[in-house]
Write an enzyme that holds these catalytic residues in place. Structure first.
Site, PDB file in Angstrom:
ATOM      1  CD  GLU A 389      59.134   4.071 -31.712  1.00  0.00           C
ATOM      2  OE1 GLU A 389      59.611   4.662 -32.685  1.00  0.00           O
ATOM      3  OE2 GLU A 389      58.102   3.384 -31.758  1.00  0.00           O
ATOM      4  CD  GLU A 450      54.152   5.593 -30.394  1.00  0.00           C
ATOM      5  OE1 GLU A 450      54.123   5.324 -31.605  1.00  0.00           O
ATOM      6  OE2 GLU A 450      55.038   6.288 -29.865  1.00  0.00           O
TER       7      GLU A 450
END
Ligand code: GAL
Length: 734
Positions: A389, A450
């Site tokens: 991320e 995710e």
């Protein structure tokens, strides 16, 4: 000849920075894997494990050098460490998740005299070392938390080898074996490489190669060998082969220079814009993320517990892939994934933050360490080469991708991102999708890495409604993933609750994002994964209720969700049959085994005489195959204690989990039971965990660690008003 000695016992440890001159009495004796501090399972500060500690070994060489080189290999110690041998400083290794080696040859006493090895371990969150520098949603627990060994090699030896399957799906499959040889002699050397690849059914490949390695040089040679009658590695048949490489004298005779052995498997794994294919067969990936942290001992879980996590993921949860969020994990975990056919997405350490040049150089180095350490694991199907991320950084991510491709041309790369428009430099678009759309970009291999997590944290003792909604959120994303042909699959956040920094998590610094709790015990959401495999693997029925009419809004259990992989379920209240129900295919047409939704357990149908025990029977071909009963009483029936293992090794580090529960008459935990449970131990073992333990959620676990003495250990749990529960574990000589 090569020889490797485990070097895990007899360490001296002090939780402070001590000089070489400090007396041994300032230390205590420990075995590895070791945590620098044991902690409660929650509500502690990460500052507690952030300190410098000292590990020391006094040892005479287990065998003479005889002209060989000697290395000490660390598999993992957090976060950075300096090694000194007999007063000589060998330098610092920075990085808690990747292995390191230090050469001892020049400075050891080879005559039986004692050597003094000291490690200064810095377990602070050093901003110069990934993943640190910013804020990270996990904890980097301290200690020499993986194994250490002493390795002897000849000056001419194999440093590494990689077995690549080639054309595996054609009628002429081959194995390309890249063998790297180092020559530390003063002469140019000629030698012969002999290789065999053998499995349960015998030899499947062999070959030999004459090699020439100039003095001081390192060279890589490739043996291209036909692969005959090999079984491809798959989830159902995780066939493994042993590769044996012998580096011999040209003239033969006597001991060879080196024998180098490892395990691997052959399979073709491919992410495409049409989905994921294993050996040409399309598979929908269903997975969960795993952190390697455990209650009380942080990262220092021994081999047995690492393997157990893989088993829990495959057998108890039923997923087919795990992501090693967010770093390379224990080789024992990966070995077990190879053995049981559990696919793996492995990535480099990091979390949102990118540091300066030196930090990035370390990261590129971690790509190298990860790929070189793990490229022979058939279970690994994708390398994660982006800091999880993080923002775009073209130069940096071109370098990480190039490094992975150079060292492993057989695997694709991914880079986990959380914004769609990020620069796409990898082979697979790996995306954290918290909006649950699961829609891939056009014509791009796509994997959801995710979902859920912080969007709906749920404790195992939260209300029934919360836990049911938690489970349904996992159901909805998996339904969307199965519905979207082009999506390779979806890996949920996450398998197990985990300790974290204060910026994340609940008021006790646990992220309650797991489908299991921190002890690896199931919440309702675990049922979503447990029911993925077919009933022929193991039939499951799980009513997602605590079965009491006072638990929910407006009373009753309305609707009642039953997770199952059976074709139908029969539902009974006491002896009275409510009906036979089928999975809710209308709401979830694509899931292999949607949950059953039963309407009608309202207040009126449950109160008074008709409020009886619930019984659910799973049917396959109209026949009962499994059943579950839940008590209507809500009283404590028994205290139970179970160890995951019957036997441990007396090495001072081996451990097993001991699960305790306060249960109803059918063995279901009483989820709101808060009794205090206390433990006694007799025999050569140590209890690791809070004792007494004020229970929440009706179940929890402590751990039993072996000492270095063999014998029988009995652990007894007690709580007021119930009979004690005991378990005996044998501890055998390691
Ligand atoms: C993601 C992150 C994970 C975890 C998760 C919680 O953004 O990658 O490490 O923090 O959120 O839902």
């Amino acid at each position: 000849m090569r020889s490797v000695h485990p070097f895990n016992r007899g360490w001296l440890f002090a939780p402070r920075d001590l000089a070489l001159s400090a007396p041994d009495s300032a230390f205590s004796r420990v075995s590895l894997p070791h945590t620098n501090i044991e902690l409660p399972h929650h509500s502690f500060d990460n500052a507690e494990y952030q300190f410098i500690s000292t590990y020391r070994q006094r040892f005479s060489l287990p065998e003479p050098l005889n002209g060989r080189r000697l290395f000490i290999d660390f598999e993992g110690a957090m976060t950075a460490y300096t090694v000194t041998i007999n007063g000589h400083d060998l330098g610092e290794y920075r990085g808690g998740y990747t292995p390191s080696s230090f050469e001892l040859t020049q400075h050891v006493f080879d005559n039986g005299d004692e050597n003094l090895l000291q490690v200064r371990l810095d377990s602070t969150e050093r901003p110069d070392i990934p993943p640190n520098g910013g804020i990270v949603d996990y904890l980097t627990f301290g200690g020499i938390y993986r194994e250490v060994s002493l390795r002897y090699v000849e000056p001419l030896h194999v440093t590494d080898a990689f077995a690549r399957g080639i054309d595996l799906l054609t009628y002429k499959p081959r194995v390309g074996l890249d063998v790297t040889v180092t020559n530390r002699t003063a002469f140019d050397e000629n030698a012969v490489l002999y290789a065999t690849v053998a499995g349960a059914t015998g030899l499947v490949a062999d070959g030999s190669h004459q090699v020439h390695i100039p003095a001081g040089a390192t060279r890589t040679f490739t043996l291209d060998m036909p692969l005959e009658n090999a079984t491809l590695w798959s989830r159902e048949t995780p066939a493994l082969y042993t590769v044996n490489i012998c580096l011999d004298y040209v003239s033969g005779g006597g001991d060879p220079h080196d024998v180098y052995t490892f395990q691997t498997g052959f399979r073709e794994a491919k992410f495409t814009p049409e989905g994921f294919f294993l050996n040409g067969e399309k598979i929908k990936l269903v997975g969960l993320n795993r952190h390697q942290s455990y209650p009380y001992v942080g990262y220092a879980a021994p081999k047995r517990m690492q393997r157990k996590d893989a088993d829990i993921l495959k057998d108890e949860l039923g997923v087919n892939i795990v992501r090693t969020s967010h770093y390379p994990q224990s080789r024992h975990f990966l070995d077990r994934c190879d053995e049981i056919g559990l696919l793996v997405f492995e990535e480099i350490p990091g979390w949102q933050y990118i540091g300066e040049e030196d930090w990035k150089d370390l990261s590129v180095g971690y790509v190298e360490s990860m790929v070189v350490r793990d490229r022979n694991h058939p279970s690994i199907i994708l390398w994660g080469v982006r800091i999880n991320e993080s923002q775009d950084d073209e130069y940096f991510y071109r370098a990480t991708n190039a490094k992975a491709h150079e060292l492993d041309p057989t695997r694709q790369t991914g880079g986990v991102r959380n914004f769609q428009e990020s620069q796409f430099l990898e082979d697979v678009f790996t995306y954290n999708d918290f909006s649950n759309t699961v829609i891939p970009p056009n014509n791009t291999p796509y994997l959801v890495t995710e979902y859920n997590g912080h969007m709906y944290p749920t404790k195992s003792y939260d209300s029934e409604a919360q836990q049911v909604e938690h489970a349904l959120r996992h159901v909805r994303v998996q339904e969307a993933s199965f519905a979207t042909e082009a999506t390779s699959g979806a890996i949920g956040w996450c398998a197990f609750d985990y300790n974290t920094h204060r910026h994340f998590g609940a008021g006790d610094r646990i992220c309650y994002h797991g489908v299991m709790d921190i002890f690896r015990l199931p919440k309702f959401a675990a049922y979503v994964y447990e029911t993925m495999p077919d009933a022929s693997v193991r039939p499951v029925v799980r009513a997602a209720t605590v079965w009491t009419f006072g638990e929910n809004e407006a009373a009753g259990v309305e609707p009642l969700y039953i997770f199952t992989n059976c074709e139908q379920v029969e539902v009974y209240k006491g002896d009275w049959k409510w009906g036979t129900f089928s999975p809710d295919r209308e709401s979830y047409p694509h899931l292999p085994h949607p949950p059953v939704k039963v309407i009608g357990f309202s207040l009126m149908s449950m109160v008074g005489e008709s409020y009886e025990d619930l019984r659910v029977v799973g049917l396959v071909n109209g026949q009962p195959v499994v059943e579950q009963s839940l008590s209507s009483k809500g009283v404590m029936h028994a205290l139970t204690l179970q160890a995951d293992d019957e036997a441990l090794e007396a090495d001072g580090a081996d451990m097993t989990r001991m699960v305790f529960r306060i249960v109803d008459e059918y063995g279901n935990r009483l989820p709101y039971c808060t009794s205090v449970v206390s433990f006694e131990i007799s025999g050569p073992g140590v209890l690791v965990g809070e004792n007494p333990f004020p229970l929440v959620g009706g179940h929890a676990a402590i751990y039993l660690r072996a000492t270095e003495t063999a014998g029988e250990v009995t652990v007894t749990a007690r709580t007021r008003g119930l009979a004690p529960a005991s378990v005996t574990v044998r501890v055998g000589q390691a």
